[in-house]
Design a protein around this motif. Sequence first.
Motif, PDB file in Angstrom:
ATOM      1  N   ASP A  17       0.880  -1.252  -0.071  1.00 58.92           N
ATOM      2  CA  ASP A  17       0.068  -0.140   0.117  1.00 58.92           C
ATOM      3  C   ASP A  17       0.735   1.018  -0.181  1.00 58.92           C
ATOM      4  O   ASP A  17       2.247   1.056   0.275  1.00 58.92           O
ATOM      5  N   GLU A  18       0.441   2.507  -0.498  1.00 62.43           N
ATOM      6  CA  GLU A  18       0.889   3.646  -0.463  1.00 62.43           C
ATOM      7  C   GLU A  18       0.346   4.674   0.602  1.00 62.43           C
ATOM      8  O   GLU A  18      -0.759   4.473   0.882  1.00 62.43           O
ATOM      9  N   ALA A  19       1.355   5.764   0.880  1.00 66.24           N
ATOM     10  CA  ALA A  19       0.640   7.124   1.597  1.00 66.24           C
ATOM     11  C   ALA A  19       0.961   8.196   0.869  1.00 66.24           C
ATOM     12  O   ALA A  19       2.105   8.167   0.269  1.00 66.24           O
ATOM     13  N   GLY A  20       0.255   9.148   0.884  1.00 70.82           N
ATOM     14  CA  GLY A  20       0.707  10.324   0.364  1.00 70.82           C
ATOM     15  C   GLY A  20       0.497  10.921  -1.031  1.00 70.82           C
ATOM     16  O   GLY A  20       1.092  11.718  -1.401  1.00 70.82           O
ATOM     17  N   ARG A  21      -0.441   9.789  -1.625  1.00 66.45           N
ATOM     18  CA  ARG A  21      -0.681  10.194  -3.025  1.00 66.45           C
ATOM     19  C   ARG A  21      -1.283  11.686  -3.239  1.00 66.45           C
ATOM     20  O   ARG A  21      -1.159  12.224  -4.192  1.00 66.45           O
ATOM     21  N   GLY A  22      -2.348  11.864  -2.281  1.00 63.08           N
ATOM     22  CA  GLY A  22      -2.918  13.208  -2.406  1.00 63.08           C
ATOM     23  C   GLY A  22      -2.270  14.636  -2.108  1.00 63.08           C
ATOM     24  O   GLY A  22      -2.913  15.412  -2.028  1.00 63.08           O
ATOM     25  N   CYS A  23      -1.017  14.372  -1.622  1.00 63.64           N
ATOM     26  CA  CYS A  23      -0.549  15.416  -0.811  1.00 63.64           C
ATOM     27  C   CYS A  23       0.275  16.428  -2.153  1.00 63.64           C
ATOM     28  O   CYS A  23       0.739  16.187  -3.147  1.00 63.64           O
ATOM     29  N   LYS A 142       2.330   5.043   6.105  1.00 62.88           N
ATOM     30  CA  LYS A 142       2.010   6.277   6.681  1.00 62.88           C
ATOM     31  C   LYS A 142       2.816   6.478   7.599  1.00 62.88           C
ATOM     32  O   LYS A 142       3.118   7.837   7.816  1.00 62.88           O
ATOM     33  N   THR A 143       3.434   5.756   8.766  1.00 64.52           N
ATOM     34  CA  THR A 143       4.232   6.367   9.875  1.00 64.52           C
ATOM     35  C   THR A 143       5.391   6.513   9.189  1.00 64.52           C
ATOM     36  O   THR A 143       5.997   7.767   9.739  1.00 64.52           O
ATOM     37  N   ILE A 144       6.139   5.990   8.217  1.00 63.57           N
ATOM     38  CA  ILE A 144       7.511   6.281   7.646  1.00 63.57           C
ATOM     39  C   ILE A 144       7.519   7.731   6.917  1.00 63.57           C
ATOM     40  O   ILE A 144       8.194   8.470   7.045  1.00 63.57           O
ATOM     41  N   ARG A 145       6.379   7.757   6.295  1.00 60.87           N
ATOM     42  CA  ARG A 145       5.923   8.919   5.383  1.00 60.87           C
ATOM     43  C   ARG A 145       5.774  10.188   6.521  1.00 60.87           C
ATOM     44  O   ARG A 145       6.580  11.265   6.262  1.00 60.87           O
ATOM     45  N   ASP A 146       5.098  10.032   7.389  1.00 66.42           N
ATOM     46  CA  ASP A 146       4.749  10.888   8.535  1.00 66.42           C
ATOM     47  C   ASP A 146       6.095  11.476   9.138  1.00 66.42           C
ATOM     48  O   ASP A 146       6.496  12.595   9.227  1.00 66.42           O
TER      49      ASP A 146
END
Length: 200
Positions: A17-23, A142-146
């Motif tokens: 899964d990914e995080a930050g796509r809409g940033c 999510k936690t790594i990107r944050d």
Amino acid sequence: MELKLSFTSNPLECGTDEAGRGCLAGPVTAAAVILPETFRNLIVNDSKQLSEARRNFLKPIIERDAVSYAFAHVYPDEIDKINILNASILAMHKAIDGLKIVPTFISVDGNRFKPFGDIPHETIIKGDSKHLNIAAASILAKTIRDAYMCKIHEEFPMYNWRKNKGYPTKEHREAIKRYGITPYHRKSFRLLPQQLHLPL
């Protein structure tokens, strides 16, 4: 509700899964996770359904118990070149490639993916709220990107990335309007309603 361990009965299935796509700023970050058949956790769920405190609590548990896990960032310059969908898939590919064990099946959150070598895969809409390995990947991503966004916040505190993590909040857009953009912003995104008047 306790999530299923995996999409198939394959013990070497990985979830991604990914995080930050809409940033508007920062990388898109993906994680891939292979969980052991014995893994059980009643809290693990889609990262968006969890508080920051719970995500941070679960991160070391997932890292400790996983058969293998990896993550990858794809940065704004690459996002601007290949678009956010391709960048998200690239991040997932890089994360899968970083696993110490080659998975024999890939479960993907969402409905878009490109084949990774000859490993079979399945896309699952809202998979991060249905399968433990995808949920675990969403938590790590999510936690790594944050953590990354909190780090670059120190370089450009006026955008308050420590709080908004690069998402298009009113505060973030106001800061862009006032201070312009940084190397961490995605130039291909609509950063302001009047894009042509954006100070570069």
